[in-house]
Design a protein around this motif. Structure first.
Motif, mmCIF file in Angstrom:
data_model
loop_
_atom_site.group_PDB
_atom_site.id
_atom_site.type_symbol
_atom_site.label_atom_id
_atom_site.label_comp_id
_atom_site.label_asym_id
_atom_site.label_seq_id
_atom_site.Cartn_x
_atom_site.Cartn_y
_atom_site.Cartn_z
ATOM 1 N N ARG A 166 -11.255 29.609 36.873
ATOM 2 C CA ARG A 166 -12.484 30.382 36.531
ATOM 3 C C ARG A 166 -13.174 30.876 37.783
ATOM 4 N NH1 ARG A 166 -12.312 30.517 30.766
ATOM 5 N NH2 ARG A 166 -11.523 28.479 30.295
ATOM 6 N N CYS A 198 -13.132 34.310 35.767
ATOM 7 C CA CYS A 198 -14.362 34.897 35.214
ATOM 8 C C CYS A 198 -14.435 36.396 35.487
ATOM 9 C CB CYS A 198 -15.562 34.196 35.854
ATOM 10 S SG CYS A 198 -17.122 35.014 35.494
ATOM 11 N N THR A 199 -14.492 37.207 34.447
ATOM 12 C CA THR A 199 -14.564 38.667 34.627
ATOM 13 C C THR A 199 -15.929 39.096 35.165
ATOM 14 O OG1 THR A 199 -13.067 38.828 32.741
ATOM 15 C CG2 THR A 199 -14.087 40.863 33.463
ATOM 16 N N PHE A 200 -16.925 38.257 34.902
ATOM 17 C CA PHE A 200 -18.276 38.578 35.390
ATOM 18 C C PHE A 200 -18.368 38.566 36.921
ATOM 19 C CE2 PHE A 200 -22.332 39.628 33.973
ATOM 20 C CZ PHE A 200 -22.402 39.485 32.610
ATOM 21 N N CYS A 260 -22.340 31.462 28.352
ATOM 22 C CA CYS A 260 -21.185 30.996 29.134
ATOM 23 C C CYS A 260 -21.076 29.471 29.101
ATOM 24 C CB CYS A 260 -21.314 31.476 30.579
ATOM 25 S SG CYS A 260 -19.998 30.829 31.621
ATOM 26 N N TYR A 270 -18.702 27.957 30.939
ATOM 27 C CA TYR A 270 -17.856 27.563 32.059
ATOM 28 C C TYR A 270 -18.530 27.561 33.427
ATOM 29 C CZ TYR A 270 -14.567 28.588 28.374
ATOM 30 O OH TYR A 270 -13.914 28.614 27.172
ATOM 31 N N LEU A 271 -19.596 28.316 33.580
ATOM 32 C CA LEU A 271 -20.226 28.396 34.896
ATOM 33 C C LEU A 271 -21.706 28.092 34.790
ATOM 34 C CD1 LEU A 271 -18.681 31.773 36.132
ATOM 35 C CD2 LEU A 271 -17.790 29.501 36.487
ATOM 36 N N PHE A 317 -25.126 29.129 36.124
ATOM 37 C CA PHE A 317 -25.775 30.140 36.953
ATOM 38 C C PHE A 317 -27.219 30.315 36.517
ATOM 39 C CE2 PHE A 317 -22.922 32.100 33.908
ATOM 40 C CZ PHE A 317 -23.758 32.892 33.147
ATOM 41 N N CYS A 343 -11.153 35.754 31.751
ATOM 42 C CA CYS A 343 -12.026 35.123 30.758
ATOM 43 C C CYS A 343 -12.931 36.200 30.151
ATOM 44 C CB CYS A 343 -12.881 34.039 31.417
ATOM 45 S SG CYS A 343 -14.055 33.301 30.253
ATOM 46 N N TYR A 369 -14.886 35.194 27.280
ATOM 47 C CA TYR A 369 -15.586 34.389 26.264
ATOM 48 C C TYR A 369 -16.984 34.932 25.953
ATOM 49 C CZ TYR A 369 -17.827 30.501 23.952
ATOM 50 O OH TYR A 369 -18.526 29.746 23.051
ATOM 51 N N CYS A 370 -17.748 35.325 26.955
ATOM 52 C CA CYS A 370 -19.142 35.694 26.661
ATOM 53 C C CYS A 370 -19.249 36.998 25.865
ATOM 54 C CB CYS A 370 -20.010 35.707 27.906
ATOM 55 S SG CYS A 370 -19.350 36.597 29.288
ATOM 56 N N TRP A 371 -18.169 37.754 25.776
ATOM 57 C CA TRP A 371 -18.210 38.992 24.985
ATOM 58 C C TRP A 371 -17.528 38.850 23.620
ATOM 59 C CZ3 TRP A 371 -16.503 39.349 30.243
ATOM 60 C CH2 TRP A 371 -17.501 39.796 31.111
HETATM 61 S S1 SF4 Z 1 -17.863 33.185 29.673
HETATM 62 FE FE1 SF4 Z 1 -18.344 35.059 30.795
HETATM 63 S S2 SF4 Z 1 -19.576 34.394 32.566
HETATM 64 FE FE2 SF4 Z 1 -18.547 32.583 31.727
HETATM 65 S S3 SF4 Z 1 -16.634 32.368 32.880
HETATM 66 FE FE3 SF4 Z 1 -16.160 33.569 31.076
HETATM 67 S S4 SF4 Z 1 -16.417 35.712 31.709
HETATM 68 FE FE4 SF4 Z 1 -17.436 34.405 33.229
#
Ligand code: SF4
Length: 467
Positions: free
Chosen positions: A174, A232-234, A379, A381-382, A384, A459, A461-463
């Motif tokens: 990630r 993580c795409t973000f 999210c 996984y991270l 922030f 990743c 997931y958040c979308w």
């Molecule tokens: S859920 Fe979104 S912010 Fe969290 S790791 Fe995945 S892409 Fe990144």
């Protein structure tokens, strides 16, 4: 979120450690620290960086941190690196992590009649928890492997020992870990650009779950990378610094691609394209280049007296600070139809205020184009500082209103589909709430294309809630 930098050199490493760590300052706002190891053993320093930048806090102590190996971090939460003495000997550890199963891990470990110190918020320092997990096993490598496997969330780390520095990347990759090298020194870090001005060249990125150990001469893989990745795409859309490269893809370039693909699907007739500083700017450059609509900067960030790291924890104050930092250029706003690109919309409060501020400054129209799809899931996984609870996300607020509170995973999947009727209704609901002239989000497929690596490795997931 946080970031780290570790260096092993034949000479004193303090200069490289200081600047290498400092180049991670955009990733965290609360604590920073460095530990070195040399002839006199370990030296450590940790500071609160909430109101003043890393360099200001640490430069006076630089002469005390002597040694040829060191690790440093910028942390969004806990104080670290921490120094640990255990059956593995003395070591220093720093992490970038989110540990969702922390309570279960703590319970498991304290069964053996050991203890943890609580931080002021009642939680256990996550880096201390990782150290305790590592100490459950007979050797460091098994311990690190165990910690990577056990954590639900994400975990990347650096461990400084008298014999070398261990670097490990999260089991799903990630967050990144990159190795650099130059004559007489090697380093490992989160941000690949952090070592470029220090004379290092990129060696390679670690794969998911990979564990290496390095000294000034060599880096050796101890555990080979796994074959599944969800980086993580973000990182590209928002967190990463423009000069950063993850999985071989530069952040600034990815943002130009985002803007380009957004423009290809758009038909709005705006006078100028602008980005919400800082991360929105590159997306806007990409949009302007593709559409032919001129790029402009209708508001400028006033940074000289606002340290980048100054980020109050109370949301209301943060909004106020964000607002105070922006200065309008009336000549570029008055009577203009503006197309504004932001990296994303979280709660929408800040973007609504920015839009109002543009209307008050005489803008005729404000068209909003977020550079990623609507955020539907928090999210997991991270860690922030900008994170919100799922129910505060503007898309979820609108969906909940449209569905009268009855929101199932199947319904959310329909809202995530940009070709569905529900998606259109959600976008219109958000547009009305935030008072934009028009609103069009980046599509998930276009965003993934903008990164350009195998979408299976990203990743999302958040979308779309897909793990
Ligand atoms: S859920 Fe979104 S912010 Fe969290 S790791 Fe995945 S892409 Fe990144």
């Amino acid at each position: 979120m946080g970031g780290f930098f570790g260096v092993a050199a034949k000479e004193n490493c303090d200069f490289d450690l200081f600047f290498g760590t400092d180049y991670h300052s955009h990733l965290g706002t609360r604590r920073a620290g460095m530990v070195t190891f040399g002839e006199d053993g370990f030296s450590k320093s940790i500071h609160n960086i909430e109101n003043s930048p890393f360099r200001t806090k640490f430069e006076k102590e630089l002469s005390d941190l002597k040694g040829n190996m060191g690790i440093g971090c910028i942390s969004d939460f806990e104080a670290q690196p921490i120094l640990v003495r255990s059956h593995h000997g003395t070591f220093a550890i720093t992490t970038v992590s989110k540990i969702n199963n922390a309570d279960a891990i703590v319970e498991d470990i304290i069964k053996d009649k050991t203890h943890f110190f609580e931080m002021s918020n009642g939680e256990i320092n996550p880096t201390e928890l990782v150290a305790a997990m590592i100490n459950q096993k007979d050797n460091l490598i098994e311990g690190i492997k165990y910690a990577l496997e056990t954590v639900d969330g994400s975990l990347s780390l650096l461990i400084l020992t008298p014999k070398g520095i261990y670097a490990a990347r999260d089991k799903m990759g990630r967050t990144p870990v990159v190795l650099g090298k130059k004559d007489g020194a090697r380093c490992a870090c989160f941000e690949s650009f952090s070592f470029l001005n220090l004379g290092y060249e990129s060696d390679r990125e670690l794969g998911p779950g990979e564990i290496v150990v390095f000294d000034a001469d060599n880096a050796k893989t101890l555990v080979a990378p796994g074959d599944k990745m969800k980086v993580c795409t973000f990182l590209w859309v928002y967190y990463g610094y423009p000069s950063a490269v993850y999985e071989g893809v530069n952040v600034e370039e990815m943002r130009y691609n985002c803007g380009k693909l957004l423009a290809r699907r758009d038909n709005v007739k705006a006078d100028v394209v602008a980005g919400v500083p800082d991360s929105g700017t590159a997306h806007a450059v990409g949009y302007a280049n593709e559409s032919g609509i001129p790029f402009s900067r209708p508001f400028i960030k006033y940074t000289p007296t606002w340290p980048r790291s100054f980020m109050p924890t109370i949301q209301k104050k943060r909004n106020l600070i964000a607002h105070m930092k922006l200065l309008p250029v009336h000549e570029l706003i008055k009577g203009k139809s503006l197309l504004l690109i932001d990296d994303s919309i979280v709660r929408g409060t800040q973007l609504r205020e920015t839009t109002e501020f543009l209307y008050e400054s005489g803008a005729k129209e404000v068209h909003i184009r977020p550079a990623c799809p609507p955020l539907l899931f928090g999210c997991k996984y991270l860690n922030f500082s900008r994170s919100s609870s799922e129910m505060e996300l503007i898309a979820r607020v609108v969906i909940s209103e449209l569905e009268k509170g009855d929101v199932t995973p199947e319904i959310l999947a329909e809202y995530a589909d940009p070709d569905s009727e529900k998606y259109e209704k959600m976008i219109e609901g958000i547009r009305q709430k935030l008072n934009f002239t028009s609103l069009r989000y980046h599509r998930l497929d276009d965003m993934l294309e903008s990164v350009g690596i195998d979408p299976e490795n990203l990743c999302t997931y958040c979308w779309n809630g897909k793990e």
